[in-house]
Design a protein around this motif. Structure first.
Motif, mmCIF file in Angstrom:
data_model
loop_
_atom_site.group_PDB
_atom_site.id
_atom_site.type_symbol
_atom_site.label_atom_id
_atom_site.label_comp_id
_atom_site.label_asym_id
_atom_site.label_seq_id
_atom_site.Cartn_x
_atom_site.Cartn_y
_atom_site.Cartn_z
ATOM 1 N N GLY A 190 99.666 119.297 91.636
ATOM 2 C CA GLY A 190 98.521 119.832 92.371
ATOM 3 C C GLY A 190 97.175 119.479 91.765
ATOM 4 N N LEU A 191 97.144 118.457 90.916
ATOM 5 C CA LEU A 191 95.875 118.024 90.309
ATOM 6 C C LEU A 191 95.071 117.190 91.309
ATOM 7 C CD1 LEU A 191 97.216 116.902 86.805
ATOM 8 C CD2 LEU A 191 95.828 118.929 87.272
ATOM 9 N N PRO A 192 93.744 117.178 91.194
ATOM 10 C CA PRO A 192 92.946 116.275 92.034
ATOM 11 C C PRO A 192 93.337 114.811 91.769
ATOM 12 C CG PRO A 192 91.550 117.928 90.998
ATOM 13 C CD PRO A 192 92.893 118.044 90.357
ATOM 14 N N THR A 193 93.466 114.038 92.827
ATOM 15 C CA THR A 193 93.891 112.642 92.703
ATOM 16 C C THR A 193 93.037 111.741 93.590
ATOM 17 O OG1 THR A 193 95.566 113.108 94.378
ATOM 18 C CG2 THR A 193 96.303 113.078 92.083
ATOM 19 N N LEU A 194 92.879 110.489 93.142
ATOM 20 C CA LEU A 194 92.079 109.512 93.873
ATOM 21 C C LEU A 194 92.634 108.139 93.548
ATOM 22 C CD1 LEU A 194 88.178 109.452 93.962
ATOM 23 C CD2 LEU A 194 89.415 107.374 93.402
ATOM 24 N N ILE A 195 92.697 107.271 94.528
ATOM 25 C CA ILE A 195 93.043 105.879 94.248
ATOM 26 C C ILE A 195 91.885 104.979 94.645
ATOM 27 C CG2 ILE A 195 95.559 106.050 94.352
ATOM 28 C CD1 ILE A 195 95.445 105.057 97.249
ATOM 29 N N HIS A 196 91.720 103.894 93.896
ATOM 30 C CA HIS A 196 90.718 102.879 94.223
ATOM 31 C C HIS A 196 91.457 101.602 94.583
ATOM 32 C CE1 HIS A 196 87.833 99.606 93.505
ATOM 33 N NE2 HIS A 196 86.922 100.481 93.875
ATOM 34 N N GLU A 197 91.193 101.090 95.779
ATOM 35 C CA GLU A 197 91.796 99.841 96.232
ATOM 36 C C GLU A 197 90.743 98.746 96.173
ATOM 37 O OE1 GLU A 197 93.709 96.830 97.017
ATOM 38 O OE2 GLU A 197 94.951 98.637 97.128
ATOM 39 N N GLN A 198 90.982 97.739 95.315
ATOM 40 C CA GLN A 198 89.982 96.693 95.118
ATOM 41 C C GLN A 198 89.925 95.709 96.284
ATOM 42 O OE1 GLN A 198 92.474 96.726 91.984
ATOM 43 N NE2 GLN A 198 91.430 98.693 91.967
ATOM 44 N N ASN A 199 91.057 95.467 96.925
ATOM 45 C CA ASN A 199 91.161 94.377 97.889
ATOM 46 C C ASN A 199 90.844 94.795 99.325
ATOM 47 O OD1 ASN A 199 92.292 92.059 96.221
ATOM 48 N ND2 ASN A 199 93.734 93.694 95.718
ATOM 49 N N ALA A 200 90.709 93.782 100.182
ATOM 50 C CA ALA A 200 90.470 94.033 101.602
ATOM 51 C C ALA A 200 91.738 94.510 102.293
ATOM 52 C CB ALA A 200 89.944 92.763 102.272
ATOM 53 N N VAL A 201 92.891 94.246 101.678
ATOM 54 C CA VAL A 201 94.189 94.692 102.197
ATOM 55 C C VAL A 201 94.834 95.551 101.122
ATOM 56 C CG1 VAL A 201 96.450 93.972 103.047
ATOM 57 C CG2 VAL A 201 94.440 92.571 103.550
ATOM 58 N N MET A 202 95.260 96.750 101.460
ATOM 59 C CA MET A 202 95.806 97.669 100.465
ATOM 60 C C MET A 202 97.125 97.157 99.894
ATOM 61 S SD MET A 202 96.317 101.811 100.744
ATOM 62 C CE MET A 202 94.561 102.165 100.827
ATOM 63 N N GLY A 203 97.238 97.217 98.566
ATOM 64 C CA GLY A 203 98.449 96.770 97.888
ATOM 65 C C GLY A 203 99.592 97.760 98.047
ATOM 66 N N ARG A 204 100.802 97.317 97.661
ATOM 67 C CA ARG A 204 102.007 98.118 97.898
ATOM 68 C C ARG A 204 101.994 99.441 97.144
ATOM 69 N NH1 ARG A 204 106.588 94.095 96.339
ATOM 70 N NH2 ARG A 204 104.953 93.452 94.892
ATOM 71 N N ALA A 205 101.569 99.418 95.877
ATOM 72 C CA ALA A 205 101.569 100.661 95.092
ATOM 73 C C ALA A 205 100.600 101.676 95.699
ATOM 74 C CB ALA A 205 101.202 100.363 93.638
ATOM 75 N N ASN A 206 99.399 101.218 96.040
ATOM 76 C CA ASN A 206 98.431 102.133 96.644
ATOM 77 C C ASN A 206 98.885 102.629 98.023
ATOM 78 O OD1 ASN A 206 96.607 102.418 94.581
ATOM 79 N ND2 ASN A 206 95.175 100.874 95.331
ATOM 80 N N LYS A 207 99.547 101.749 98.772
ATOM 81 C CA LYS A 207 100.077 102.182 100.077
ATOM 82 C C LYS A 207 101.063 103.331 99.895
ATOM 83 C CE LYS A 207 99.860 98.183 103.170
ATOM 84 N NZ LYS A 207 100.622 97.018 103.667
ATOM 85 N N ALA A 208 101.894 103.223 98.858
ATOM 86 C CA ALA A 208 102.899 104.261 98.602
ATOM 87 C C ALA A 208 102.249 105.583 98.204
ATOM 88 C CB ALA A 208 103.860 103.789 97.508
ATOM 89 N N LEU A 209 101.053 105.508 97.629
ATOM 90 C CA LEU A 209 100.380 106.707 97.125
ATOM 91 C C LEU A 209 99.351 107.283 98.099
ATOM 92 C CD1 LEU A 209 99.736 105.374 93.505
ATOM 93 C CD2 LEU A 209 101.300 107.243 94.098
ATOM 94 N N ALA A 210 98.905 106.482 99.064
ATOM 95 C CA ALA A 210 97.750 106.842 99.899
ATOM 96 C C ALA A 210 97.909 108.184 100.605
ATOM 97 C CB ALA A 210 97.475 105.735 100.918
#
Length: 374
Positions: free
Chosen positions: A115-135
């Motif tokens: 339950g901690l605050p979370t944020l992801i940063h996606e560098q690319n114009a197309v979201m990568g697989r790891a970030n997609k799994a977390l989004a």
């Protein structure tokens, strides 16, 4: 009471670690304690990372179709998540920020589970697989080249740009200096964290084919993989050309700033740094990227007129020779490209991302952040 630390989780390659490093500098300047959570590959970059502590958490990439390999990878990810959970229960971070790559999955999964605050940063114009799994799990998504409408999660996406390191911001203070006839022409070639085998073969061959009077002006910096380095150096030595060739340069920002022309891949960090510094480039997207993210990144810079994009399959040695001949003989065109590249740069990306991190850590919603940070 001391501030709770901010955890930055990043995969162990430059493309993920460099924007995390830039954010870390900004957060440290604001008085925050910063911890880096990564994998063992990060050691070559971690020396410059301004972390109070570095935590190596088990992780794995799920890239194989072999069921045994997949099972092993899943077990390592599960082990990493348990290790990250124990770490967070002990240190109680204010927020956990992920920068992509599979090493971010265990700490972000653990943080969301707690339950901690979370944020992801996606560098690319197309979201990568790891970030997609977390989004779906995280509370906010920051984008470097993501479309403004935010793709699948517009309600929690903020386009901040890609943070660039202090060395890049310092290099951006140097204006572009064109090279005129008879003056040395500085070419910088690089291909991501590990260099690019294609460049190691094609660039020296193209340099060999230049007219003697053109070639004599060239001063070359080329990133090459360890196994390719000796052959590249030998070619330039035979030609009597001054060249710095290495698998990795710690002063790449300064070399980009001194360059008259860049030839490189188009990873998000690369495109962002070129844009902030403002240098003309020939971008050759990595052709085997799963999501073709490099092609999309390159298109964003090319749209400003700051870069020329050429697919690797279309870049013959003859075409490279022609590009180098024309570029070195047209300083006005390169100056215009440099100015155009700079118009797309976001030098304040680290500041904007730090603002978002502080807001989410403090309990604010993405909607309220957008209202106060148009």
């Amino acid at each position: 009471m001391a501030k709770r630390p901010i955890f930055l989780a990043a995969g162990g390659t430059g493309g993920h670690l460099f924007p995390a490093e830039a954010l870390a500098h900004e957060l440290k300047a604001r008085g925050h304690a910063v911890h880096l959570v990564t994998d063992s590959r990060a050691e070559r970059y971690a020396g410059a990372f301004p972390a109070d502590e570095i935590h190596v958490v088990p992780s794995a990439t799920i890239g194989s179709k072999n069921p045994v390999a997949v099972a092993k990878a899943l077990w390592r990810l599960w082990s990493g998540m348990r290790a990250a959970r124990r770490l967070m229960l002990k240190t109680k971070p204010a927020i956990v920020v992920g920068f992509g790559g599979y090493p971010t999955v265990p700490p972000l999964m653990a943080a969301s589970g707690l339950g901690l605050p979370t944020l992801i940063h996606e560098q690319n114009a197309v979201m990568g697989r790891a970030n997609k799994a977390l989004a779906k799990r995280v509370k906010a998504i920051a984008g470097g080249f993501l479309p403004p409408e935010g793709g699948a999660y517009p309600e929690k996406t903020v386009v901040t740009g890609n943070p660039v390191r202090p060395s890049v911001l310092a290099a951006a203070e140097s204006p572009y200096q064109p090279s005129h006839a008879g003056e040395e022409f500085r070419l910088v070639v690089f291909g991501g964290s590990q260099g690019a085998q294609f460049f190691s073969k094609a660039i020296p061959q193209a340099i060999c084919r230049l007219d003697d009077s053109v070639r004599a002006r060239f001063r070359i910096t080329q990133q090459a993989r360890a196994e390719d380095k000796d052959a590249v150096i030998a070619t330039y030595q035979k030609l009597g050309l001054p060249a710095d060739v290495a698998p990795f340069f710690t002063d790449m920002a300064e070399r980009i700033a001194r360059a008259h022309l860049l030839i490189c891949r188009s990873g998000a960090s690369t495109v962002s740094e070129i844009s902030v510094i403002g240098r003309p480039a020939v971008l050759v997207p990595y052709p085997y990227a799963l999501d073709h993210d490099q092609a999309a990144n390159a298109a964003a810079l090319a749209a400003t007129g700051g870069a020329k994009v050429i697919a690797q399959a279309e870049l013959s040695v003859e075409r490279l020779t022609s590009i180098l001949t024309e570029a070195s003989g047209d300083p006005d065109k390169l100056s215009r490209m440099a100015a155009s590249a700079r118009t797309s740069g976001k030098p304040d990306a680290a500041t904007r991302l730090a603002d978002l991190v502080e807001a989410i850590a403090g309990g604010a919603s993405v909607l309220s952040f957008k209202e106060t940070h148009p």
